[in-house]
Design a protein around this motif. Structure first.
Motif, PDB file in Angstrom:
ATOM      1  N   GLY A 219       0.817  -1.206   0.000  1.00  0.00           N
ATOM      2  CA  GLY A 219       0.000   0.000   0.000  1.00  0.00           C
ATOM      3  C   GLY A 219       0.848   1.252   0.000  1.00  0.00           C
ATOM      4  O   GLY A 219       2.027   1.229   0.349  1.00  0.00           O
ATOM      5  N   SER A 220       0.218   2.342  -0.400  1.00  0.00           N
ATOM      6  CA  SER A 220       0.947   3.604  -0.546  1.00  0.00           C
ATOM      7  C   SER A 220       0.879   4.478   0.696  1.00  0.00           C
ATOM      8  O   SER A 220       1.614   5.456   0.813  1.00  0.00           O
ATOM      9  N   ASP A 221      -0.020   4.148   1.648  1.00  0.00           N
ATOM     10  CA  ASP A 221      -0.140   4.962   2.854  1.00  0.00           C
ATOM     11  C   ASP A 221       0.945   4.554   3.845  1.00  0.00           C
ATOM     12  O   ASP A 221       0.898   3.475   4.434  1.00  0.00           O
ATOM     13  N   LYS A 222       1.919   5.411   4.008  1.00  0.00           N
ATOM     14  CA  LYS A 222       3.034   5.124   4.912  1.00  0.00           C
ATOM     15  C   LYS A 222       2.978   6.026   6.148  1.00  0.00           C
ATOM     16  O   LYS A 222       4.012   6.366   6.717  1.00  0.00           O
ATOM     17  N   SER A 223       1.776   6.402   6.593  1.00  0.00           N
ATOM     18  CA  SER A 223       1.658   7.299   7.736  1.00  0.00           C
ATOM     19  C   SER A 223       2.277   6.700   8.991  1.00  0.00           C
ATOM     20  O   SER A 223       2.847   7.420   9.815  1.00  0.00           O
ATOM     21  N   ALA A 224       2.193   5.364   9.136  1.00  0.00           N
ATOM     22  CA  ALA A 224       2.780   4.715  10.312  1.00  0.00           C
ATOM     23  C   ALA A 224       4.301   4.860  10.316  1.00  0.00           C
ATOM     24  O   ALA A 224       4.920   4.911  11.378  1.00  0.00           O
ATOM     25  N   VAL A 225       4.895   4.935   9.128  1.00  0.00           N
ATOM     26  CA  VAL A 225       6.345   5.084   9.032  1.00  0.00           C
ATOM     27  C   VAL A 225       6.782   6.417   9.655  1.00  0.00           C
ATOM     28  O   VAL A 225       7.733   6.473  10.439  1.00  0.00           O
ATOM     29  N   VAL A 226       6.067   7.490   9.313  1.00  0.00           N
ATOM     30  CA  VAL A 226       6.396   8.807   9.861  1.00  0.00           C
ATOM     31  C   VAL A 226       6.191   8.812  11.372  1.00  0.00           C
ATOM     32  O   VAL A 226       7.006   9.358  12.126  1.00  0.00           O
ATOM     33  N   LEU A 227       5.119   8.181  11.832  1.00  0.00           N
ATOM     34  CA  LEU A 227       4.801   8.129  13.257  1.00  0.00           C
ATOM     35  C   LEU A 227       5.884   7.391  14.046  1.00  0.00           C
ATOM     36  O   LEU A 227       6.367   7.876  15.073  1.00  0.00           O
ATOM     37  N   ILE A 228       6.300   6.223  13.560  1.00  0.00           N
ATOM     38  CA  ILE A 228       7.309   5.423  14.263  1.00  0.00           C
ATOM     39  C   ILE A 228       8.668   6.115  14.223  1.00  0.00           C
ATOM     40  O   ILE A 228       9.413   6.108  15.206  1.00  0.00           O
ATOM     41  N   ASN A 229       8.979   6.735  13.087  1.00  0.00           N
ATOM     42  CA  ASN A 229      10.246   7.456  12.975  1.00  0.00           C
ATOM     43  C   ASN A 229      10.327   8.563  14.029  1.00  0.00           C
ATOM     44  O   ASN A 229      11.357   8.742  14.696  1.00  0.00           O
ATOM     45  N   LYS A 230       9.231   9.304  14.201  1.00  0.00           N
ATOM     46  CA  LYS A 230       9.206  10.363  15.221  1.00  0.00           C
ATOM     47  C   LYS A 230       9.361   9.769  16.612  1.00  0.00           C
ATOM     48  O   LYS A 230      10.113  10.294  17.449  1.00  0.00           O
ATOM     49  N   GLU A 231       8.667   8.680  16.900  1.00  0.00           N
ATOM     50  CA  GLU A 231       8.748   8.077  18.237  1.00  0.00           C
ATOM     51  C   GLU A 231      10.167   7.612  18.538  1.00  0.00           C
ATOM     52  O   GLU A 231      10.672   7.794  19.656  1.00  0.00           O
ATOM     53  N   LEU A 232      10.833   7.038  17.542  1.00  0.00           N
ATOM     54  CA  LEU A 232      12.210   6.579  17.738  1.00  0.00           C
ATOM     55  C   LEU A 232      13.144   7.749  18.050  1.00  0.00           C
ATOM     56  O   LEU A 232      13.920   7.711  19.013  1.00  0.00           O
ATOM     57  N   HIS A 233      13.062   8.788  17.237  1.00  0.00           N
ATOM     58  CA  HIS A 233      13.948   9.935  17.440  1.00  0.00           C
ATOM     59  C   HIS A 233      13.731  10.582  18.806  1.00  0.00           C
ATOM     60  O   HIS A 233      14.697  10.889  19.516  1.00  0.00           O
ATOM     61  N   PHE A 234      12.477  10.765  19.183  1.00  0.00           N
ATOM     62  CA  PHE A 234      12.220  11.445  20.452  1.00  0.00           C
ATOM     63  C   PHE A 234      12.527  10.556  21.654  1.00  0.00           C
ATOM     64  O   PHE A 234      12.812  11.078  22.742  1.00  0.00           O
ATOM     65  N   SER A 235      12.500   9.247  21.482  1.00  0.00           N
ATOM     66  CA  SER A 235      12.943   8.358  22.562  1.00  0.00           C
ATOM     67  C   SER A 235      14.415   8.595  22.854  1.00  0.00           C
ATOM     68  O   SER A 235      14.845   8.562  24.021  1.00  0.00           O
ATOM     69  N   VAL A 236      15.191   8.843  21.801  1.00  0.00           N
ATOM     70  CA  VAL A 236      16.613   9.163  21.982  1.00  0.00           C
ATOM     71  C   VAL A 236      16.768  10.525  22.648  1.00  0.00           C
ATOM     72  O   VAL A 236      17.506  10.676  23.634  1.00  0.00           O
ATOM     73  N   TYR A 237      16.064  11.527  22.126  1.00  0.00           N
ATOM     74  CA  TYR A 237      16.241  12.886  22.634  1.00  0.00           C
ATOM     75  C   TYR A 237      15.824  12.993  24.107  1.00  0.00           C
ATOM     76  O   TYR A 237      16.476  13.693  24.895  1.00  0.00           O
TER      77      TYR A 237
END
Length: 208
Positions: A111-129
């Motif tokens: 599928g073309s909807d990758k909204s979960a990708v953006v969501l998980i990417n943000k969660e990963l980065h902010f877990s580090v920060y």
């Protein structure tokens, strides 16, 4: 305001997208008053803007603005990662590894909807920060992501070559391994590679 901020931070709104205050209030299950207050606070923060017809929308971004924000992110987020390396725990490494594995699976999902990708990417980065244990620093980073979150759709949500080849996943793996070793310099280098490769892709696809 939290819910609307999350829509921006996680790329659920696209640059140029208009917000209907009434529809937003209905979707969030609240009255118009708190939505109006939240929206105009975000306008003051330049995360949203009022169009000539008085509608509220996500700002478009120029190449110069994208470069400026990216340069600032490299400095501030790089510093956060260096600080996080000093406090990296096995629990943090497990969390980051799990999120990165989820990210890889979502990139492979049909599928073309990758909204979960953006969501998980943000969660990963902010877990580090957040592991840097510097709340004010995280607030500063959040203010940058309010502007950059919608633009990350061009890199992650649209099913780009970077998504298909899991470029971000590879950079994250190097960052996580460096954090596990408490090597702040290498962790920062991996983060920089992630941010810079996304910047170059977005610049080539949206501003060429």
């Amino acid at each position: 305001m939290f819910q609307i901020k999350e829509l921006l931070l996680t790329g659920q709104l696209m640059p140029g997208e208009q917000l209907s205050l009434r529809s937003t209030a209905e979707a969030l299950g609240v009255s118009m008053m708190p939505v109006r207050e939240a929206v105009y606070q975000l306008v003051a923060d330049q995360a949203l803007e009022v169009a000539p017809n008085r509608s509220v929308r996500v700002p478009l971004m120029t190449a110069a603005q994208l470069k400026e924000i990216t340069d600032i992110r490299l400095q501030i987020e790089g510093y956060a990662v260096e600080q996080a390396a000093q406090h990296a725990t096995p629990a943090l490494i497990d969390t980051l590894s799990s999120l990165n594995a989820q990210l890889a699976r979502e990139m492979d999902a049909p599928g073309s909807d990758k909204s979960a990708v953006v969501l998980i990417n943000k969660e990963l980065h902010f877990s580090v920060y957040e592991a840097a244990r510097m709340p004010l620093l995280v607030k500063i980073i959040e203010s940058l992501w309010l502007r950059i979150g919608p633009v990350l759709n061009y890199d992650l949500r649209a099913g780009s070559e970077r998504t298909k080849n899991k470029i971000a996943v590879g950079h994250h793996e190097k960052m996580i391994a460096s954090l596990e070793q408490r090597n702040g310099q290498r962790a920062k280098k991996a983060l920089h590679a992630d941010i810079e490769s996304a910047f170059k892709h977005i610049l080539s696809k949206q501003f060429s």
